[in-house]
Design a protein around this motif. Structure first.
Motif, mmCIF file in Angstrom:
data_model
loop_
_atom_site.group_PDB
_atom_site.id
_atom_site.type_symbol
_atom_site.label_atom_id
_atom_site.label_comp_id
_atom_site.label_asym_id
_atom_site.label_seq_id
_atom_site.Cartn_x
_atom_site.Cartn_y
_atom_site.Cartn_z
ATOM 1 N N LEU A 68 48.332 -8.802 38.594
ATOM 2 C CA LEU A 68 49.728 -9.206 38.773
ATOM 3 C C LEU A 68 50.501 -9.130 37.457
ATOM 4 O O LEU A 68 51.671 -8.719 37.437
ATOM 5 N N LEU A 69 49.857 -9.513 36.371
ATOM 6 C CA LEU A 69 50.509 -9.433 35.064
ATOM 7 C C LEU A 69 50.868 -7.990 34.723
ATOM 8 O O LEU A 69 51.969 -7.703 34.226
ATOM 9 N N THR A 70 49.951 -7.074 34.993
ATOM 10 C CA THR A 70 50.212 -5.664 34.693
ATOM 11 C C THR A 70 51.332 -5.113 35.570
ATOM 12 O O THR A 70 52.224 -4.401 35.090
ATOM 13 N N LEU A 71 51.299 -5.432 36.854
ATOM 14 C CA LEU A 71 52.363 -4.973 37.745
ATOM 15 C C LEU A 71 53.717 -5.511 37.294
ATOM 16 O O LEU A 71 54.734 -4.796 37.338
ATOM 17 N N HIS A 72 53.753 -6.754 36.852
ATOM 18 C CA HIS A 72 55.003 -7.341 36.345
ATOM 19 C C HIS A 72 55.451 -6.633 35.073
ATOM 20 O O HIS A 72 56.636 -6.297 34.919
ATOM 21 N N ALA A 73 54.504 -6.364 34.175
ATOM 22 C CA ALA A 73 54.843 -5.689 32.911
ATOM 23 C C ALA A 73 55.407 -4.300 33.169
ATOM 24 O O ALA A 73 56.361 -3.866 32.511
ATOM 25 N N ARG A 74 54.827 -3.583 34.130
ATOM 26 C CA ARG A 74 55.318 -2.244 34.442
ATOM 27 C C ARG A 74 56.697 -2.288 35.086
ATOM 28 O O ARG A 74 57.467 -1.319 35.005
ATOM 29 N N HIS A 75 57.012 -3.408 35.726
ATOM 30 C CA HIS A 75 58.314 -3.566 36.389
ATOM 31 C C HIS A 75 59.432 -3.874 35.395
ATOM 32 O O HIS A 75 60.557 -3.393 35.561
ATOM 33 N N VAL A 76 59.126 -4.641 34.355
ATOM 34 C CA VAL A 76 60.182 -5.107 33.444
ATOM 35 C C VAL A 76 60.175 -4.394 32.100
ATOM 36 O O VAL A 76 61.032 -4.674 31.260
ATOM 37 N N SER A 77 59.214 -3.488 31.872
ATOM 38 C CA SER A 77 59.144 -2.841 30.562
ATOM 39 C C SER A 77 58.581 -1.431 30.694
ATOM 40 O O SER A 77 58.115 -1.027 31.757
ATOM 41 N N ASP A 78 58.641 -0.698 29.593
ATOM 42 C CA ASP A 78 58.030 0.630 29.519
ATOM 43 C C ASP A 78 56.727 0.584 28.723
ATOM 44 O O ASP A 78 56.258 1.609 28.220
ATOM 45 N N ALA A 79 56.149 -0.594 28.619
ATOM 46 C CA ALA A 79 54.953 -0.773 27.800
ATOM 47 C C ALA A 79 53.758 -0.011 28.373
ATOM 48 O O ALA A 79 53.618 0.143 29.593
ATOM 49 N N LYS A 80 52.901 0.484 27.472
ATOM 50 C CA LYS A 80 51.592 0.994 27.876
ATOM 51 C C LYS A 80 50.781 -0.199 28.368
ATOM 52 O O LYS A 80 50.660 -1.211 27.657
ATOM 53 N N THR A 81 50.230 -0.124 29.573
ATOM 54 C CA THR A 81 49.537 -1.279 30.146
ATOM 55 C C THR A 81 48.033 -1.058 30.208
ATOM 56 O O THR A 81 47.553 0.030 30.521
ATOM 57 N N ILE A 82 47.318 -2.116 29.892
ATOM 58 C CA ILE A 82 45.849 -2.145 29.937
ATOM 59 C C ILE A 82 45.437 -3.334 30.803
ATOM 60 O O ILE A 82 45.943 -4.451 30.614
ATOM 61 N N THR A 83 44.513 -3.109 31.721
ATOM 62 C CA THR A 83 44.066 -4.179 32.609
ATOM 63 C C THR A 83 42.551 -4.288 32.564
ATOM 64 O O THR A 83 41.844 -3.298 32.767
ATOM 65 N N LYS A 84 42.059 -5.489 32.303
ATOM 66 C CA LYS A 84 40.609 -5.739 32.342
ATOM 67 C C LYS A 84 40.242 -6.288 33.717
ATOM 68 O O LYS A 84 40.848 -7.252 34.202
ATOM 69 N N ILE A 85 39.255 -5.654 34.348
ATOM 70 C CA ILE A 85 38.782 -6.076 35.659
ATOM 71 C C ILE A 85 37.291 -6.365 35.567
ATOM 72 O O ILE A 85 36.524 -5.521 35.113
ATOM 73 N N ASN A 86 36.893 -7.545 35.999
ATOM 74 C CA ASN A 86 35.483 -7.921 35.925
ATOM 75 C C ASN A 86 34.702 -7.504 37.165
ATOM 76 O O ASN A 86 33.550 -7.077 37.079
ATOM 77 N N ARG A 87 35.326 -7.626 38.327
ATOM 78 C CA ARG A 87 34.625 -7.304 39.577
ATOM 79 C C ARG A 87 34.932 -5.874 39.994
ATOM 80 O O ARG A 87 36.021 -5.367 39.757
ATOM 81 N N SER A 88 33.949 -5.250 40.654
ATOM 82 C CA SER A 88 34.125 -3.856 41.074
ATOM 83 C C SER A 88 34.271 -3.726 42.588
ATOM 84 O O SER A 88 34.341 -2.606 43.106
ATOM 85 N N ASN A 89 34.353 -4.857 43.304
ATOM 86 C CA ASN A 89 34.355 -4.832 44.763
ATOM 87 C C ASN A 89 35.490 -4.001 45.349
ATOM 88 O O ASN A 89 35.321 -3.304 46.339
ATOM 89 N N PHE A 90 36.667 -4.088 44.728
ATOM 90 C CA PHE A 90 37.850 -3.451 45.292
ATOM 91 C C PHE A 90 38.352 -2.317 44.402
ATOM 92 O O PHE A 90 39.543 -2.110 44.247
ATOM 93 N N LYS A 91 37.416 -1.563 43.826
ATOM 94 C CA LYS A 91 37.777 -0.538 42.858
ATOM 95 C C LYS A 91 38.703 0.527 43.455
ATOM 96 O O LYS A 91 39.652 0.965 42.809
ATOM 97 N N GLU A 92 38.449 0.946 44.685
ATOM 98 C CA GLU A 92 39.271 1.984 45.297
ATOM 99 C C GLU A 92 40.705 1.513 45.473
ATOM 100 O O GLU A 92 41.654 2.263 45.245
ATOM 101 N N ILE A 93 40.868 0.259 45.882
ATOM 102 C CA ILE A 93 42.217 -0.278 46.064
ATOM 103 C C ILE A 93 42.918 -0.403 44.717
ATOM 104 O O ILE A 93 44.086 -0.046 44.567
ATOM 105 N N ILE A 94 42.181 -0.897 43.722
ATOM 106 C CA ILE A 94 42.757 -1.070 42.389
ATOM 107 C C ILE A 94 43.217 0.264 41.821
ATOM 108 O O ILE A 94 44.276 0.354 41.175
ATOM 109 N N ASN A 95 42.454 1.321 42.090
ATOM 110 C CA ASN A 95 42.822 2.644 41.582
ATOM 111 C C ASN A 95 44.146 3.142 42.142
ATOM 112 O O ASN A 95 44.800 4.003 41.544
#
Length: 469
Positions: free
Chosen positions: A326-353
């Motif tokens: 959610l933080l990354t989606l918000h950052a992409r909405h309000v800025s042009d910043a390069k975004t990095i997201t750390k994900i610990n679980r791999s259960n929903f990898k296809e959706i996250i992609n």
């Protein structure tokens, strides 16, 4: 809790102590590669989950207990991997395991205090490898922030070569260009830039491209070259190549500490937002050149006040995956910043992609790949002198990039590459000869003393000779 495996496998006998995210990722990958795995954890539910999902044996107990290790078969083990949540327990497990058998041992160690003493720990405790997921993740994130238009950058040949992943934007010069035509343009117009396109993902399919393959907008491609060549190629196709000047990090854990340390050394301004006051005080001592903010980084007003709209990069490193997304989606909405997201679980990898989060990093995968590379090298019984040096999985484990060290002559060495009968979907991406990265043509050869990187959709290559039909 204990389960007998099916038929005896031909790989190594491996004990994995700890059935958390890293342990499970390792179990999945190493079991798929044909090794005999026994998992150990105090949590019976976690053991049962691994036993039910994979062809492994499971024991519920303390991995630092000599009797538990003996029950798990440590006297026949080739490798013991300790990846519990406790550094001290991991070190103790490895130490006790070596009393039962002089086997190879790998310990996950995350504490920054211990990380400064890795050489001493390896020597004094006889450890084969010490792996720090947080440090490894921070290093990979730092590479991307140094080249922010890349989605991912992996290092080979001790940093001499890099595999860079990018997405072709609309109206880019690559759109509609064949790989062969691009190569000709690089020779004619770009002062002989030497890179090699290794893999392309399009509409969920992955291709090892031939010269006739045409690139299109929306393709995600990986190319390999030396760092200067990679930067020159990105510049040639219209991508920005300057590093970010500042980074806003939400979450002040170990990854944030390691990352901030590296970014500060690169001359990048760092701001960390962390809600735990004690951790903020600790970080302010450890990172005197960083700006530490004691606040809730998931509060939009806090992010606005701290200048998110003008930030060049935004890194979500909280301990909760949903918050990071959610933080990354918000950052992409309000800025042009390069975004990095750390994900610990791999259960929903296809959706996250499919969420367009920018660059996504999975610490458990990074750790598993480092250990898997070592296991492949160790399991290569055909030659003690030719082994896996580096291993990366690409495009959701559908492609492997493997760097082999070549220490002896074989049917692969000394012959022009055009004369080698390679398996389908195998590409020799580079040859590293005494620190010089060679983008190979059909006339080049692999020689003793080289390392060579192979990109393939096959899995389980242990030796450079596996590339041959």
């Amino acid at each position: 809790m204990f389960k007998q495996r099916g038929a005896k496998k031909t790989g190594l006998n491996i004990l994995i102590i700890g059935c958390g995210k890293v342990g499970t990722a390792l179990t999945r990958q190493l079991c798929k590669e044909g090794h005999d795995i026994t998992v150990i954890d105090k949590n019976a539910d976690k053991v049962e989950m691994n036993v039910n999902q994979y062809d492994v044996m499971g024991i519920c107990g303390n991995g630092a207990s000599y009797s538990v290790l003996m029950e798990a078969g440590v006297e026949n083990a080739d490798l013991v991997i300790a990846v519990t949540n406790s550094d001290e327990l991991n070190l103790l497990c490895c130490t006790i395991a070596k009393q039962g058998r002089d086997c190879a041992t790998v310990a996950r160690v995350r504490n920054p205090d211990y990380s400064k003493e890795i050489k001493y720990l390896k020597k004094s405790l006889g450890l084969t490898m010490v792996i720090n997921p947080e440090l490894e993740t921070a290093t990979e994130v730092a590479r991307v922030l140094y080249m922010p238009t890349a989605l991912e950058i992996n290092s080979f040949a001790h940093g001499q070569a890099e595999m860079t992943k990018i997405k072709i934007p609309e109206h880019n010069m690559l759109d509609g260009l064949s790989v062969a035509h691009l190569g000709q343009q690089l020779m004619d117009r770009a002062k002989n830039i030497n890179i090699l396109i290794c893999a392309v993902e399009r509409d969920g399919e992955v291709y090892i491209p031939s010269g006739h393959f045409k690139l299109h907008a929306g393709d995600v491609l990986s190319f390999v070259g030396s760092r200067p060549m990679s930067r020159a190629f990105l510049d040639f196709i219209g991508f920005k190549t300057n590093r970010v000047s500042d980074a806003m990090i939400v979450g002040g854990g170990d990854v944030a500490y390691y990352l901030a340390s590296q970014l500060i050394n690169m001359g990048i301004n760092v701001k960390i937002i962390e809600k735990e006051k004690d951790r903020c005080e600790r970080l302010s001592i450890l990172l005197p050149k960083a700006v530490i903010i004691n606040a809730d980084g998931t509060d939009q007003d806090v992010l606005k006040e701290e200048g998110l709209s003008n930030a060049e990069s935004f890194v979500a490193l909280t301990g909760i995956d949903e918050e990071n997304i959610l933080l990354t989606l918000h950052a992409r909405h309000v800025s042009d910043a390069k975004t990095i997201t750390k994900i610990n679980r791999s259960n929903f990898k296809e959706i996250i992609n499919n969420l367009n989060l920018g660059s996504v990093f999975y610490p458990s995968f990074i750790t598993a790949e480092t250990i898997t590379a070592y296991v492949r090298a160790k399991s290569n019984t055909r030659s003690m002198n030719s082994s896996v040096q580096t291993l990366y999985h690409m495009f959701d484990f559908r492609v492997e990039a493997i760097e082999f060290r070549v220490d002896e002559a074989s049917e692969v060495t000394g012959k022009p590459l055009m004369d080698l009968k390679l398996k389908k979907d195998v590409l020799i991406a580079f040859i590293n000869r005494n620190g010089t990265i060679i983008t190979p043509s059909g006339h080049d050869t692999i020689e003793v003393g080289d390392t060579a990187m192979v990109v393939t959709t096959h899995t389980g290559f242990n030796d450079i000779r596996d590339i041959l039909v």
